[in-house]
Design an enzyme around this catalytic site. Structure first.
Site, PDB file in Angstrom:
ATOM      1  N   SER A  46       0.845  -1.202   0.000  1.00 55.58           N
ATOM      2  CA  SER A  46       0.000   0.000   0.000  1.00 55.58           C
ATOM      3  C   SER A  46       0.877   1.247   0.000  1.00 55.58           C
ATOM      4  CB  SER A  46      -0.893  -0.001   1.247  1.00 55.58           C
ATOM      5  OG  SER A  46      -0.105  -0.013   2.421  1.00 55.58           O
ATOM      6  N   THR A 174     -43.493  22.467  -2.605  1.00 55.00           N
ATOM      7  CA  THR A 174     -43.506  21.051  -2.222  1.00 55.00           C
ATOM      8  C   THR A 174     -43.785  20.299  -3.518  1.00 55.00           C
ATOM      9  OG1 THR A 174     -45.878  20.998  -1.725  1.00 55.00           O
ATOM     10  CG2 THR A 174     -44.405  21.507   0.122  1.00 55.00           C
ATOM     11  N   SER A 294     -20.614  26.202 -22.434  1.00 58.53           N
ATOM     12  CA  SER A 294     -20.566  25.066 -23.346  1.00 58.53           C
ATOM     13  C   SER A 294     -19.451  25.277 -24.355  1.00 58.53           C
ATOM     14  CB  SER A 294     -21.914  24.945 -24.046  1.00 58.53           C
ATOM     15  OG  SER A 294     -21.789  24.205 -25.229  1.00 58.53           O
ATOM     16  N   LYS A 300     -24.451  29.674 -23.326  1.00 57.11           N
ATOM     17  CA  LYS A 300     -24.796  28.912 -22.133  1.00 57.11           C
ATOM     18  C   LYS A 300     -24.024  29.345 -20.885  1.00 57.11           C
ATOM     19  CE  LYS A 300     -26.522  24.978 -22.379  1.00 57.11           C
ATOM     20  NZ  LYS A 300     -27.724  24.601 -21.666  1.00 57.11           N
ATOM     21  N   ASN A 302     -23.888  27.562 -17.375  1.00 58.24           N
ATOM     22  CA  ASN A 302     -24.371  26.325 -16.747  1.00 58.24           C
ATOM     23  C   ASN A 302     -23.925  26.207 -15.284  1.00 58.24           C
ATOM     24  OD1 ASN A 302     -25.469  25.531 -19.235  1.00 58.24           O
ATOM     25  ND2 ASN A 302     -23.525  24.602 -19.858  1.00 58.24           N
ATOM     26  N   TYR A 334      -6.656  -8.591  13.834  1.00 54.51           N
ATOM     27  CA  TYR A 334      -6.261  -7.853  12.628  1.00 54.51           C
ATOM     28  C   TYR A 334      -6.408  -8.747  11.406  1.00 54.51           C
ATOM     29  CZ  TYR A 334      -3.746  -5.398   9.044  1.00 54.51           C
ATOM     30  OH  TYR A 334      -3.434  -4.765   7.863  1.00 54.51           O
ATOM     31  N   GLN A 339      -6.334  -2.943   5.399  1.00 51.93           N
ATOM     32  CA  GLN A 339      -5.456  -2.042   4.644  1.00 51.93           C
ATOM     33  C   GLN A 339      -6.241  -1.265   3.579  1.00 51.93           C
ATOM     34  OE1 GLN A 339      -1.267  -3.024   3.662  1.00 51.93           O
ATOM     35  NE2 GLN A 339      -2.005  -3.297   1.580  1.00 51.93           N
TER      36      GLN A 339
HETATM   37  N1  ARG Z   1      -0.330  -1.683   5.819  1.00 48.17           N
HETATM   38  C1  ARG Z   1      -1.022  -2.456   6.824  1.00 48.17           C
HETATM   39  C2  ARG Z   1      -2.446  -1.888   6.992  1.00 48.17           C
HETATM   40  O1  ARG Z   1      -2.704  -0.846   6.535  1.00 48.17           O
HETATM   41  C3  ARG Z   1      -0.280  -2.392   8.107  1.00 48.17           C
HETATM   42  C4  ARG Z   1      -0.586  -3.477   9.078  1.00 48.17           C
HETATM   43  C5  ARG Z   1       0.015  -4.762   8.690  1.00 48.17           C
HETATM   44  N2  ARG Z   1      -0.194  -5.714   9.728  1.00 48.17           N
HETATM   45  C6  ARG Z   1      -0.160  -7.049   9.525  1.00 48.17           C
HETATM   46  N3  ARG Z   1      -0.426  -7.790  10.521  1.00 48.17           N
HETATM   47  N4  ARG Z   1       0.129  -7.535   8.349  1.00 48.17           N
HETATM   48  O2  ARG Z   1      -3.289  -2.513   7.573  1.00 48.17           O
END
Ligand code: ARG
Length: 510
Positions: A46, A174, A294, A300, A302, A334, A339
């Protein structure tokens, strides 16, 4: 590092992370060889989306390191080196982070890279589970306060318009049909009330967001003698999410921020729709700054900004639904599904904040076309209810009065003069009730009731459109604004004070 897979822990679609073999080697400091490669690395990562958490993670790292040092878990000199490394990582920016599964891991790797093995002490007594939950809360709370500020600006704009138009009559609808005359002040204050509730919902979401999960570790606490209250204080949280398993697992605060934003966006969409309809009817003229034109039809003008504002509600509702769907049925503690929970909420809060600011600008600059509003206010025999009220006040059962005026409405149209309309009402009273109109109301009173401005003045019940009632409504809206402005300022001051404390503490180690 596996020589055969030199690039395997980098994200395929992102330019975040560096591409030297040395960096890949650093990437394994946290993940180790077994978990640093493979085709799913990009899917697991991520890091690119985590840019929104970069600043938050640095603050959380700092508070954690200061907390460890204060508790004697980390030597001051080691804390100093880690804190210096964090400053360096911050200066280099998110783009310069080494490859990694997420921002938390990448920053830790960057610290170890600078400090050496002692950098690995930063992750003592914590997990990415409490770390990421803390980071999301740290970031989201600022966004929520910015959204609150935008609602205050919109409410100010609405109150200003109300102040300027306590006597400007307009049609009230209304079913989108002319219903009863009202005033522009009464109309805009209806939205000031709605947006005020949205402000409160965002502040409520803020208060439940601003609690610290840090120190919960993976979910099961830690044998180290951490002071969770202290790190919470250093990060400006108002307290703890007490139970460590709850602390790392819950994302209910995300659902709440999303639904509060979606509810605000829904209020905005109604306001936007009204203004689109009013400009279509020529009752309101939007400023050029909030209009578009436009590419082919040059005449126009808008209401595109308002259409986009209306559209944002769809996305916000989608984010709220998506968040709850993602969270539904997740087991403790968890799970990696989490994520995917925060990015869309952060984006939504920001989009809705922007839509709110645009709506505020559109409202503040729109021209209310008083002549056209006055002309439209009486259209469609909108004063009919007022005439029935007048007869009922004179002693006629309301249901009979309703029938009298319904009969009159078959004849009265937009071209009928007040005196001709009064004649029609008199004839209808004869026909329906077999009585004289004057038994219940004078002719002058009927003609007054047929006048939109007089009609408005007569409806002076609490919260009604009569100027006195609207003046009271203005007071209510202004008082609520003052209260909410104070609340926002208090929240922001607390965060700023905590940031200063943390800076001071960090400075004492570096
Ligand atoms: N990038 C992960 C998230 O946003 C961090 C946590 C990862 N934890 C794990 N037990 N793999 O959730």
């Amino acid at each position: 590092m596996r020589d055969s897979e030199p690039d395997s822990d980098r994200q395929p679609d992102s330019d975040v992370g560096s591409d030297t073999a040395a960096d890949d080697e650093r990437g394994t400091a946290v993940r180790r060889d077994r978990f640093s490669g493979g085709p799913a690395r990009g899917f697991l990562s991520s890091l690119a989306a985590d840019e929104a958490l970069f600043v938050a993670d640095l603050a959380v790292d700092r508070a954690h390191v200061v907390g460890l040092a204060e508790q004697g878990i980390l030597e001051d000199a080691v804390a100093g080196s880690i804190l210096r490394a964090l400053a360096d990582v911050e200066a280099a920016g998110h783009e310069a982070l080494p490859a990694g599964e997420d921002v938390h891991e990448a920053i830790e790797t960057a610290v170890i890279d600078r400090v050496g093995p002692d950098g690995g002490r930063m992750h003592t007594a914590r997990s990415r589970n409490d770390e990421v939950a803390t980071c999301i809360r740290y970031r989201l709370r600022e966004d929520l306060l910015d959204a609150v500020a935008a609602t205050l600006t919109l409410r100010e704009a609405l109150v200003d318009v109300a102040d300027a138009h306590t006597k400007t009559v307009m049609p009230g609808y209304t079913h989108l049909q002319p219903a009863q005359p009202t005033t522009v002040a009464h109309y805009v204050l209806s939205y000031a009330g709605g947006i005020a509730r949205d402000t409160t919902r965002l502040l409520d979401a803020y208060d439940r967001t601003n609690r610290s999960p840090l120190g919960g570790a993976a979910f099961a606490g830690t044998p180290f003698d951490v002071d969770r209250e202290r790190t919470a204080e250093l990060l400006g949280f108002d307290g703890l999410v007490f139970n460590a398993m709850d602390a790392v697992s819950t994302r209910d605060f995300l659902a709440e921020a999303a639904t509060a934003s979606a509810t605000l966006a829904t209020t905005l969409s109604g306001l936007a729709e009204d203004l689109i309809v009013f400009s279509n009817k020529g009752l309101v003229r939007l400023d050029d700054d909030y209009s578009s034109t436009s590419s082919i039809m040059p005449q126009k003008v808008n209401p595109d900004t308002l259409e986009l504002t209306r559209g944002v509600a769809g996305d916000a509702i989608g984010a709220a639904t998506g968040t709850l769907s993602l969270l539904k049925g997740l087991p403790r503690a968890y799970n990696r599904d989490l994520q995917r929970a925060h990015a869309s909420v952060l984006e939504t809060v920001d989009d809705v904040r922007e839509a709110t600011a645009v709506a505020a600008g559109a409202v503040a600059t729109a021209e209310w076309r008083t002549d056209r509003l006055a002309a439209a206010a009486g259209a469609g025999f909108s004063t009919a209810t007022g005439v029935a009220d007048l007869l009922a006040a004179g002693g006629m059962p309301f249901r009979t009065a309703h029938e009298v005026v319904a009969t009159a409405a078959e004849t009265v149209d937009d071209d009928t003069s007040p005196s001709a309309a009064a004649d029609v009402v008199a004839a209808a009273t004869d026909a329906v009730a077999d009585e004289s109109l004057t038994t219940y109301a004078s002719r002058a009173a009927v003609e007054a009731a047929l006048d939109p401005a007089e009609s408005v003045v007569s409806r002076d019940s609490t919260g009604g459109p009569a100027p006195d009632a609207v003046t009271e409504g203005l007071g209510v809206a202004t008082d609520a604004l003052t209260t909410d402005r104070d609340t926002l300022e208090t929240r922001r001051d607390r965060l700023a004070a905590a940031a200063e404390t943390l800076d001071r503490e960090v400075a004492s180690y570096v």
